[in-house]
Design an enzyme around this catalytic site. Sequence first.
Site, PDB file in Angstrom:
ATOM      1  N   HIS A  80       0.833  -1.207   0.000  1.00 11.76           N
ATOM      2  CA  HIS A  80       0.000   0.000   0.000  1.00 11.76           C
ATOM      3  C   HIS A  80       0.864   1.253   0.000  1.00 11.76           C
ATOM      4  O   HIS A  80       1.601   1.506   0.952  1.00 11.76           O
ATOM      5  CB  HIS A  80      -0.928   0.006   1.211  1.00 11.76           C
ATOM      6  N   HIS A 101       0.838   5.573  -1.347  1.00 18.44           N
ATOM      7  CA  HIS A 101       0.424   6.784  -2.068  1.00 18.44           C
ATOM      8  C   HIS A 101       1.710   7.592  -2.230  1.00 18.44           C
ATOM      9  O   HIS A 101       2.111   8.327  -1.323  1.00 18.44           O
ATOM     10  CB  HIS A 101      -0.590   7.593  -1.271  1.00 18.44           C
ATOM     11  N   ARG A 138     -16.726   5.193   1.529  1.00 21.71           N
ATOM     12  CA  ARG A 138     -17.039   6.621   1.586  1.00 21.71           C
ATOM     13  C   ARG A 138     -17.063   7.229   0.187  1.00 21.71           C
ATOM     14  O   ARG A 138     -17.784   8.184  -0.069  1.00 21.71           O
ATOM     15  CB  ARG A 138     -15.945   7.374   2.356  1.00 21.71           C
ATOM     16  N   GLU A 173     -10.761   2.397   8.652  1.00 21.41           N
ATOM     17  CA  GLU A 173      -9.522   2.959   9.196  1.00 21.41           C
ATOM     18  C   GLU A 173      -9.794   3.781  10.452  1.00 21.41           C
ATOM     19  O   GLU A 173      -9.019   3.750  11.403  1.00 21.41           O
ATOM     20  CB  GLU A 173      -8.847   3.834   8.123  1.00 21.41           C
ATOM     21  N   HIS A 199      -6.162  -1.153   5.932  1.00 24.30           N
ATOM     22  CA  HIS A 199      -6.585  -0.581   7.228  1.00 24.30           C
ATOM     23  C   HIS A 199      -7.887  -1.248   7.699  1.00 24.30           C
ATOM     24  O   HIS A 199      -8.860  -0.553   8.023  1.00 24.30           O
ATOM     25  CB  HIS A 199      -6.830   0.921   7.178  1.00 24.30           C
ATOM     26  N   ASP A 242       2.191   3.105   2.953  1.00 22.84           N
ATOM     27  CA  ASP A 242       1.039   4.001   2.886  1.00 22.84           C
ATOM     28  C   ASP A 242       1.416   5.475   2.729  1.00 22.84           C
ATOM     29  O   ASP A 242       1.738   5.922   1.639  1.00 22.84           O
ATOM     30  CB  ASP A 242       0.163   3.749   4.123  1.00 22.84           C
TER      31      ASP A 242
HETATM   32 ZN   LIG Z   1      -4.076   4.617   1.909  1.00 20.27          ZN
END
Ligand SMILES: [Zn+2]
Length: 453
Positions: free
Chosen positions: A57, A59, A211, A237, A271, A322
């Site tokens: 994971h 970003h 979401r 999360e 998460h 992450d």
């Molecule tokens: Zn993430």
Amino acid sequence: MTVLFAESALLPQGWARDVRLTIDDATGDFAAVEVDADPAGATRLDGPVLPGMPNLHSHAFQRAMAGLAEAAELDPGSFWSWRQIMYRFAEALTPDDLSTIATQLQIEMLKAGYTAVAEFHYLHNAPDGRPYADPAELSRALLAAAGRSGIGMTLLPVLYQTSGFGGQPPSEGQRRFILSTDRFLSLVAELTQATAGDGQFRVGVAPHSLRAVTPDALAAVLAGIEPTAPVHIHIAEQVREVDECVAWSGARPVEWLLRHQPVDRRWCLVHATHLTPVERDGLARSGAVAGLCPTTEANLGDGLFPLEAFQAAGGRWGIGSDSHVSVSPIEELRWLEYGRRLSTLRRNVAALPGQSTGAALWSRALDGGTIACGRRIGALEPGHRADLLVLDGDHPVTYGRGGDRLVDALVFAGNANLVRHVLVGGRWRVRDGRHEAETETAVAYRRVLDRLL
Ligand SMILES: [Zn+2]
């Protein structure tokens, strides 16, 4: 063919001596792995060998804001105020910035022992929210970064359409993320085609979270992609997210997902922090991978994953860095274990029968990370990518330790980086702790930061 020889190496069946690793240079895969073998004609490796770790994971762009959200005046000091800073940062990035930040990050990952990354990529549009002339512009920037750094990549374009449960319209700060379902599916198809036949890459999808994606859009995406492509999603999360999901649907996020989607081993639930025992056991039974990011989850105040009960139920997990507040598989694994020790008041939480804690953590994270990346990695075995780490076996922390004790020392006692060389897809990317592109990349990265900061 390239032939390497290791005095000791961690194979799927355990530690082995005198291992001869034959690599097919045309494919970058292991062609043969022999134990108790002859070193004649092979290049000798100067340390114990482990399979490289998948990072499930990432970003990438968030690496450039690591450490910028640690001031107490960021009231209320929550995940949600951190996210506002992250959005402002994301608004300023150009495709070249993203590519440079990702290259710098991936070099750090390789040097730390990650040989593959699953990039959860949600920046698609120009800063004003309009699509680029090439809708894959930012995705290509990430693929180009992986080409330069040499890390293996599972690229997961993100579907992001709503700002909250039940289809709430997106906010201003989210305009770079938004794609229609049709545009998203054509992006996925284009990237799949662009990487086809290259063993360094795989393309999957990432519906961002419950979401950000409605049930209808989620169903359309799953119907529109190849049936084995990896599917990653953020789930459960934050406590507020769980509460909002219950208010929307009457169910908690993992509960909702298990009930309404065909969750199986192609799924990675990132998460999966807040679980009831029923959700925890259901997730374990589903075969999906729990994507754990202990340093980011600690940094953002998310909570602790119920590791020992999940493992006891047969659950699979892997690690990710992450937000990249830390870039080290060691730190992820150590935090994962220590968090549970501190909360359960016992030791050796992740240990398995016949396998010590550090070794069990490493092998579990390899297994889960490999499945989540959807690539043939994670094992020194014929047909798998030739991804490996050569450790420093002469360091005071590792010297005199063999087998599982060596991995325990690596995970719990190492503060210096003990990764000496890194091979990915049959090519040396890090030698003696240095990456061939690190100097020029660091210069370019500083130029990006000079502008962004
Ligand atoms: Zn993430």
